[in-house]
Scaffold this active site. Sequence first.
Site, mmCIF file in Angstrom:
data_model
loop_
_atom_site.group_PDB
_atom_site.id
_atom_site.type_symbol
_atom_site.label_atom_id
_atom_site.label_comp_id
_atom_site.label_asym_id
_atom_site.label_seq_id
_atom_site.Cartn_x
_atom_site.Cartn_y
_atom_site.Cartn_z
ATOM 1 N N ASN A 96 17.230 -5.220 -8.411
ATOM 2 C CA ASN A 96 16.778 -5.690 -9.712
ATOM 3 C C ASN A 96 15.469 -6.464 -9.680
ATOM 4 O O ASN A 96 14.872 -6.715 -10.725
ATOM 5 C CB ASN A 96 17.874 -6.526 -10.369
ATOM 6 C CG ASN A 96 18.988 -5.640 -10.841
ATOM 7 O OD1 ASN A 96 18.767 -4.787 -11.703
ATOM 8 N ND2 ASN A 96 20.156 -5.790 -10.258
ATOM 9 N N THR A 106 21.677 6.961 -13.691
ATOM 10 C CA THR A 106 20.368 6.304 -13.519
ATOM 11 C C THR A 106 20.365 5.697 -12.117
ATOM 12 O O THR A 106 20.101 6.394 -11.156
ATOM 13 C CB THR A 106 20.101 5.255 -14.619
ATOM 14 O OG1 THR A 106 21.225 4.403 -14.738
ATOM 15 C CG2 THR A 106 19.809 5.912 -15.928
ATOM 16 N N LYS A 148 28.607 6.717 -16.781
ATOM 17 C CA LYS A 148 27.536 6.241 -15.908
ATOM 18 C C LYS A 148 27.320 4.755 -16.145
ATOM 19 O O LYS A 148 27.628 4.229 -17.209
ATOM 20 C CB LYS A 148 26.235 7.010 -16.153
ATOM 21 C CG LYS A 148 25.670 6.819 -17.519
ATOM 22 C CD LYS A 148 24.312 6.205 -17.649
ATOM 23 C CE LYS A 148 23.923 5.238 -16.623
ATOM 24 N NZ LYS A 148 22.827 4.341 -17.104
ATOM 25 N N GLU A 169 25.743 -2.643 -8.897
ATOM 26 C CA GLU A 169 24.541 -2.714 -8.065
ATOM 27 C C GLU A 169 24.740 -3.620 -6.852
ATOM 28 O O GLU A 169 25.012 -4.802 -6.997
ATOM 29 C CB GLU A 169 23.357 -3.163 -8.907
ATOM 30 C CG GLU A 169 22.930 -2.057 -9.853
ATOM 31 C CD GLU A 169 21.974 -2.517 -10.918
ATOM 32 O OE1 GLU A 169 21.244 -1.658 -11.433
ATOM 33 O OE2 GLU A 169 21.955 -3.719 -11.232
ATOM 34 N N SER A 191 8.282 -2.605 -9.937
ATOM 35 C CA SER A 191 7.057 -2.777 -9.162
ATOM 36 C C SER A 191 6.962 -1.781 -8.020
ATOM 37 O O SER A 191 7.852 -1.002 -7.777
ATOM 38 C CB SER A 191 6.978 -4.209 -8.644
ATOM 39 O OG SER A 191 8.244 -4.704 -8.285
ATOM 40 N N THR A 196 22.459 0.562 -19.237
ATOM 41 C CA THR A 196 23.508 1.096 -20.046
ATOM 42 C C THR A 196 24.715 1.660 -19.367
ATOM 43 O O THR A 196 24.636 2.345 -18.373
ATOM 44 C CB THR A 196 22.966 2.255 -20.906
ATOM 45 O OG1 THR A 196 21.840 1.826 -21.563
ATOM 46 C CG2 THR A 196 24.000 2.769 -21.836
#
Lengths: 410, 410
Positions: free
Chosen positions: A405, A158, A184, A282, A410, A195
């Site tokens: 995040n 993802t 992942k 991230e 948006s 996830t």
Amino acid sequence: MPVSPLVVPFPKIPPIAGVQLATGRAGFYKHEREDLLVMHFPEGASAAGVFTRHGVGSAPVDWCKRHLTMTKGEGVKAVVVNAGCANSFTGKPGADAVRRVCSAVAKRFDCRQRDVMVASTGVIGVLLDDSKITHRLPEVGARLTDDYWAQAAQAIMTTDTFPKGAYAEATIDGQKVRIAGICKGSGMIAPDMATMLAFVVTDAAISPAALQILCSLYTRNTFNAITVDGDRSTNDTLLLFATGKSGAPKISRAGDKRLADFRDKLEGVLMNLAQQLVRDGEGATKFIKVSVTGAESHASARKIARTICESPLVKTAFAGEDANWGRIVMAVGRADEPIDRDKLSVKFGPHWAAQDGLIASSYDEAKMSAYMKKKELEVTVDVGVGRGSAEMWTCDLTKRYVEINGDYRS
Amino acid sequence: MPVSPLVVPFPKIPPIAGVQLATGRAGFYKHEREDLLVMHFPEGASAAGVFTRHGVGSAPVDWCKRHLTMTKGEGVKAVVVNAGCANSFTGKPGADAVRRVCSAVAKRFDCRQRDVMVASTGVIGVLLDDSKITHRLPEVGARLTDDYWAQAAQAIMTTDTFPKGAYAEATIDGQKVRIAGICKGSGMIAPDMATMLAFVVTDAAISPAALQILCSLYTRNTFNAITVDGDRSTNDTLLLFATGKSGAPKISRAGDKRLADFRDKLEGVLMNLAQQLVRDGEGATKFIKVSVTGAESHASARKIARTICESPLVKTAFAGEDANWGRIVMAVGRADEPIDRDKLSVKFGPHWAAQDGLIASSYDEAKMSAYMKKKELEVTVDVGVGRGSAEMWTCDLTKRYVEINGDYRS
């Protein structure tokens, strides 16, 4: 999305006898990418799993848990995985969608619904459009091959910035067996892009009961010893399969001596995969190992390590390449575990920052600053009350994390 | 440092009979600013306190706890506060420095050391240079005045972007009493710039025992119901004093009916101060109230609220003005408290996002987006199992937070 600076190259994974893979584009993403993975065990496999303990488990997690219990993990025939939609918090309609997917897969592979495992990752609260998967099944099913691990790892990504795989060979009773895994996740768990998913297959012959014991045992110090942001997903899934096609003798007890080497190698594969999740955390720019010793118990050490790993102030200090041992001390103290303040020691790599509850006499700002510039860091904390110890892995908290995040939907 | 967009103007605080204040520059900062506050109760005051429960409490916290116990909070004569050095994790030398400060203050005001309270905020692990304080005492002591609340609030700031004060009047048995408070903190707790400190003084006459009950009771839903980053400080201190100079009758039981109005107003002052800490949370652009209902108990509701408030994914979504209810659901689930997934509801302000475990039928993306642009937001979650409820306040997690905390020492 730039690739993580902590990237690990995808390993060479040879075919694993007894499993075939294929990927395809179901279309959960608007842009051109594969988002569907099908794994097929033509002659069935033993299966075991570890799932999120999250209070809002997703429909696919519910499905796997129920059917692994029902079949005792014997003769699993297929796994179907999609990225782009987590099918979580979708109530009965979500469960119905899972059933329809598994029913179609069961028809395709001529098995029972209960022999099909399923995993989803993506946005929470959006109902899975199962027709996207079922429409693609004939085409994807026709492309099944035994040499497709890299593409499989790619299809389940993802917000991951690189595909994650691990491979090892072990010996059981003199016979070579193979262990291959993909996973992942980016952000320990980022439920929106949700996830952690991991799938590991071996050609060893191991009973489901023994497999489940190994799976649960080794999860503790691997997948359960990493944290990016402390946020757990609704969909976390680790599935472990044994096809029994290696020719090695069948093992039915997890403690069997002949499994010694296999156990080591399996734990290695799980650890390798788990650490890759942190390396792709991230916004991560640092890979950090936190070791806690001298705690009252291992559980206590673990709680302290986790509190350090999840403290925003500790994580931002790492991002700033700042050997801020005061924040480590703060995190240790707020874990609410027994510690001896006046024996507390903190070390960054080989450099003492604090000893016996005070700044270390050997503290050297220049050496410390040089150490903090490394990409891989180690913090060791001794809390001075007992013999409990634990290790945990995390990454730093950067502006990029907030960006990823804060700007996602948006 | 730009002032927080959620700034609250400093209120008009009149003199409180029985307390005098003065500020000065001890020099813990290199740049020109005041960093020292002295409060003097010429005729003594009843005192009560709530302190960090952190495992690595600082030397000043140790001092206050010990001496409040020893004197039972009777006849406290002075408080000395410094910014710029937390004197935490400094072992016996740190405790000695505190003693020397209090000894000097006691001499200046002709009282016992034990009647002096002390609080410090600033970098952890740096020993307090007490001479910086004691050298300034004669000069600062000579400037004591009863109308100096705004300057006092200013002198104790660290990374705060605005001074924080609150004022209320109450009636006890027909007699007007005053309650004034100041506090500091930016980031619930950012131990480097460390600490939440709050000082509240009333001219009511209340016994130390009753004062302590009120102090502990109201802390729970005020200072203990806010969180910026979940990181608690080694130095957190709330001190509450009653000078007894208002002329209102002396009250010795917290439950005394004549205290009804006072209790309300005191709670209001504490709440006002606590919320200002969140409004000045590091990098904050949103002030968020999280209400949880339908939990098994109040404690359970509180844990769920806190998990929501401290989730990095929830907080970054707020920063991105994203009504990301999936992340709220994720946070609810990972609190590990009893919930009914299929009754779970989430509301942003007046807008339903999820109802009965599914996206709300009335969900309107446009309305939701408009709501999320507000500076003050409210999230209400019902978890559908009981009658437990809780409220908690937090702010968003922005890039600025990472900047402030990643670049502080370097």
